[in-house]
Design a protein around this motif. Structure first.
Motif, PDB file in Angstrom:
ATOM      1  N   TYR A 168       0.840  -1.204   0.000  1.00 13.88           N
ATOM      2  CA  TYR A 168       0.000   0.000   0.000  1.00 13.88           C
ATOM      3  C   TYR A 168       0.875   1.254   0.000  1.00 13.88           C
ATOM      4  O   TYR A 168       0.644   2.179  -0.779  1.00 13.88           O
ATOM      5  N   GLN A 169       1.903   1.271   0.835  1.00 14.57           N
ATOM      6  CA  GLN A 169       2.771   2.448   0.936  1.00 14.57           C
ATOM      7  C   GLN A 169       3.564   2.665  -0.355  1.00 14.57           C
ATOM      8  O   GLN A 169       3.733   3.796  -0.789  1.00 14.57           O
ATOM      9  N   ASP A 170       4.032   1.583  -0.980  1.00 13.58           N
ATOM     10  CA  ASP A 170       4.726   1.707  -2.270  1.00 13.58           C
ATOM     11  C   ASP A 170       3.816   2.358  -3.300  1.00 13.58           C
ATOM     12  O   ASP A 170       4.230   3.240  -4.051  1.00 13.58           O
ATOM     13  N   PHE A 171       2.558   1.899  -3.336  1.00 11.62           N
ATOM     14  CA  PHE A 171       1.591   2.442  -4.286  1.00 11.62           C
ATOM     15  C   PHE A 171       1.357   3.922  -4.030  1.00 11.62           C
ATOM     16  O   PHE A 171       1.348   4.726  -4.960  1.00 11.62           O
ATOM     17  N   LYS A 172       1.161   4.291  -2.761  1.00  7.04           N
ATOM     18  CA  LYS A 172       0.904   5.689  -2.416  1.00  7.04           C
ATOM     19  C   LYS A 172       2.089   6.593  -2.770  1.00  7.04           C
ATOM     20  O   LYS A 172       1.904   7.772  -3.063  1.00  7.04           O
ATOM     21  N   ASN A 173       3.305   6.059  -2.747  1.00 11.76           N
ATOM     22  CA  ASN A 173       4.504   6.848  -3.051  1.00 11.76           C
ATOM     23  C   ASN A 173       4.733   7.031  -4.543  1.00 11.76           C
ATOM     24  O   ASN A 173       5.570   7.832  -4.942  1.00 11.76           O
ATOM     25  N   CYS A 174       3.996   6.312  -5.374  1.00 12.56           N
ATOM     26  CA  CYS A 174       4.139   6.426  -6.832  1.00 12.56           C
ATOM     27  C   CYS A 174       3.411   7.658  -7.356  1.00 12.56           C
ATOM     28  O   CYS A 174       2.459   8.142  -6.743  1.00 12.56           O
ATOM     29  N   SER A 175       3.844   8.116  -8.516  1.00 11.76           N
ATOM     30  CA  SER A 175       3.119   9.187  -9.200  1.00 11.76           C
ATOM     31  C   SER A 175       1.800   8.625  -9.721  1.00 11.76           C
ATOM     32  O   SER A 175       1.622   7.401  -9.796  1.00 11.76           O
ATOM     33  N   VAL A 176       0.875   9.482 -10.088  1.00  9.14           N
ATOM     34  CA  VAL A 176      -0.414   9.028 -10.617  1.00  9.14           C
ATOM     35  C   VAL A 176      -0.190   8.178 -11.865  1.00  9.14           C
ATOM     36  O   VAL A 176      -0.826   7.141 -12.041  1.00  9.14           O
ATOM     37  N   ARG A 177       0.725   8.562 -12.703  1.00 11.67           N
ATOM     38  CA  ARG A 177       1.028   7.799 -13.919  1.00 11.67           C
ATOM     39  C   ARG A 177       1.510   6.389 -13.565  1.00 11.67           C
ATOM     40  O   ARG A 177       1.076   5.407 -14.156  1.00 11.67           O
ATOM     41  N   GLN A 178       2.375   6.281 -12.574  1.00 10.69           N
ATOM     42  CA  GLN A 178       2.870   4.977 -12.139  1.00 10.69           C
ATOM     43  C   GLN A 178       1.759   4.165 -11.471  1.00 10.69           C
ATOM     44  O   GLN A 178       1.699   2.943 -11.630  1.00 10.69           O
ATOM     45  N   GLN A 179       0.882   4.836 -10.738  1.00  8.51           N
ATOM     46  CA  GLN A 179      -0.248   4.146 -10.117  1.00  8.51           C
ATOM     47  C   GLN A 179      -1.173   3.556 -11.178  1.00  8.51           C
ATOM     48  O   GLN A 179      -1.608   2.406 -11.057  1.00  8.51           O
ATOM     49  N   ILE A 180      -1.459   4.323 -12.207  1.00 15.74           N
ATOM     50  CA  ILE A 180      -2.323   3.839 -13.291  1.00 15.74           C
ATOM     51  C   ILE A 180      -1.678   2.646 -13.988  1.00 15.74           C
ATOM     52  O   ILE A 180      -2.342   1.660 -14.301  1.00 15.74           O
ATOM     53  N   TYR A 181      -0.368   2.710 -14.199  1.00 15.79           N
ATOM     54  CA  TYR A 181       0.344   1.579 -14.796  1.00 15.79           C
ATOM     55  C   TYR A 181       0.207   0.336 -13.909  1.00 15.79           C
ATOM     56  O   TYR A 181      -0.071  -0.758 -14.407  1.00 15.79           O
ATOM     57  N   ALA A 182       0.399   0.501 -12.615  1.00 15.74           N
ATOM     58  CA  ALA A 182       0.289  -0.625 -11.683  1.00 15.74           C
ATOM     59  C   ALA A 182      -1.118  -1.212 -11.699  1.00 15.74           C
ATOM     60  O   ALA A 182      -1.282  -2.437 -11.651  1.00 15.74           O
ATOM     61  N   ILE A 183      -2.129  -0.353 -11.773  1.00 20.89           N
ATOM     62  CA  ILE A 183      -3.512  -0.829 -11.852  1.00 20.89           C
ATOM     63  C   ILE A 183      -3.694  -1.709 -13.081  1.00 20.89           C
ATOM     64  O   ILE A 183      -4.226  -2.811 -13.005  1.00 20.89           O
ATOM     65  N   HIS A 184      -3.242  -1.219 -14.223  1.00 23.52           N
ATOM     66  CA  HIS A 184      -3.433  -1.950 -15.474  1.00 23.52           C
ATOM     67  C   HIS A 184      -2.622  -3.245 -15.529  1.00 23.52           C
ATOM     68  O   HIS A 184      -3.037  -4.202 -16.177  1.00 23.52           O
ATOM     69  N   GLN A 185      -1.494  -3.278 -14.862  1.00 23.59           N
ATOM     70  CA  GLN A 185      -0.625  -4.454 -14.913  1.00 23.59           C
ATOM     71  C   GLN A 185      -0.938  -5.509 -13.849  1.00 23.59           C
ATOM     72  O   GLN A 185      -0.813  -6.697 -14.112  1.00 23.59           O
ATOM     73  N   TYR A 186      -1.294  -5.074 -12.647  1.00 27.80           N
ATOM     74  CA  TYR A 186      -1.335  -5.992 -11.521  1.00 27.80           C
ATOM     75  C   TYR A 186      -2.672  -6.104 -10.783  1.00 27.80           C
ATOM     76  O   TYR A 186      -2.889  -7.074 -10.062  1.00 27.80           O
ATOM     77  N   ALA A 187      -3.539  -5.123 -10.943  1.00 30.10           N
ATOM     78  CA  ALA A 187      -4.772  -5.103 -10.146  1.00 30.10           C
ATOM     79  C   ALA A 187      -5.853  -5.993 -10.758  1.00 30.10           C
ATOM     80  O   ALA A 187      -5.833  -6.293 -11.955  1.00 30.10           O
ATOM     81  N   HIS A 188      -6.788  -6.399  -9.920  1.00 32.02           N
ATOM     82  CA  HIS A 188      -7.928  -7.202 -10.345  1.00 32.02           C
ATOM     83  C   HIS A 188      -9.176  -6.326 -10.316  1.00 32.02           C
ATOM     84  O   HIS A 188      -9.524  -5.769  -9.274  1.00 32.02           O
ATOM     85  N   PHE A 189      -9.837  -6.207 -11.463  1.00 28.53           N
ATOM     86  CA  PHE A 189     -11.049  -5.404 -11.577  1.00 28.53           C
ATOM     87  C   PHE A 189     -12.165  -6.032 -10.758  1.00 28.53           C
ATOM     88  O   PHE A 189     -12.387  -7.242 -10.820  1.00 28.53           O
ATOM     89  N   ILE A 190     -12.882  -5.192  -9.996  1.00 28.83           N
ATOM     90  CA  ILE A 190     -14.006  -5.679  -9.196  1.00 28.83           C
ATOM     91  C   ILE A 190     -15.333  -5.193  -9.764  1.00 28.83           C
ATOM     92  O   ILE A 190     -16.210  -5.988 -10.065  1.00 28.83           O
ATOM     93  N   THR A 191     -15.484  -3.876  -9.917  1.00 29.66           N
ATOM     94  CA  THR A 191     -16.756  -3.351 -10.419  1.00 29.66           C
ATOM     95  C   THR A 191     -16.581  -1.936 -10.954  1.00 29.66           C
ATOM     96  O   THR A 191     -15.550  -1.297 -10.734  1.00 29.66           O
ATOM     97  N   LEU A 192     -17.613  -1.461 -11.627  1.00 30.84           N
ATOM     98  CA  LEU A 192     -17.634  -0.122 -12.204  1.00 30.84           C
ATOM     99  C   LEU A 192     -18.925   0.560 -11.776  1.00 30.84           C
ATOM    100  O   LEU A 192     -19.991  -0.062 -11.788  1.00 30.84           O
ATOM    101  N   THR A 193     -18.835   1.832 -11.399  1.00 34.03           N
ATOM    102  CA  THR A 193     -20.024   2.617 -11.086  1.00 34.03           C
ATOM    103  C   THR A 193     -19.968   3.923 -11.867  1.00 34.03           C
ATOM    104  O   THR A 193     -18.889   4.416 -12.193  1.00 34.03           O
ATOM    105  N   THR A 194     -21.141   4.459 -12.165  1.00 28.63           N
ATOM    106  CA  THR A 194     -21.227   5.736 -12.862  1.00 28.63           C
ATOM    107  C   THR A 194     -22.183   6.638 -12.095  1.00 28.63           C
ATOM    108  O   THR A 194     -23.326   6.260 -11.840  1.00 28.63           O
TER     109      THR A 194
END
Length: 80
Positions: free
Chosen positions: A3-29
């Motif tokens: 969690y702390q590694d993620f928080k220390n990343c830039s938004v661009r790096q966070q988005i990359y991590a989401i696309h590479q490693y995260a598991h999608f749960i749901t979408l809301t609008t």
């Protein structure tokens, strides 16, 4: 990734991590804001995108109480 590694990343790096490693749960609008909820290791990430202003925000949290707003959005598979 912690969690702390993620928080220390830039938004661009966070988005990359989401696309590479995260598991999608749901979408809301809500209005012009699309929010995607992801699980990444032992925490959750909200990826918000405003389709009118084109603004992106990323919010990570480990408190499962914040998942309450998503409970009616997630469908669990039926086991037979």
């Amino acid at each position: 990734m912690t969690y702390q590694d993620f928080k220390n990343c830039s938004v661009r790096q966070q988005i990359y991590a989401i696309h590479q490693y995260a598991h999608f749960i749901t979408l809301t609008t809500i209005g012009d804001c699309i929010t995607r909820l992801y699980a990444l290791d032992n925490f959750y990430v909200e990826y918000k995108y405003n389709i009118t202003t084109l603004q992106v925000s990323v919010d990570a949290f480990s408190d499962t109480n914040k998942l309450a707003v998503y409970l009616d959005q997630v469908e669990l598979p039926a086991f037979s």
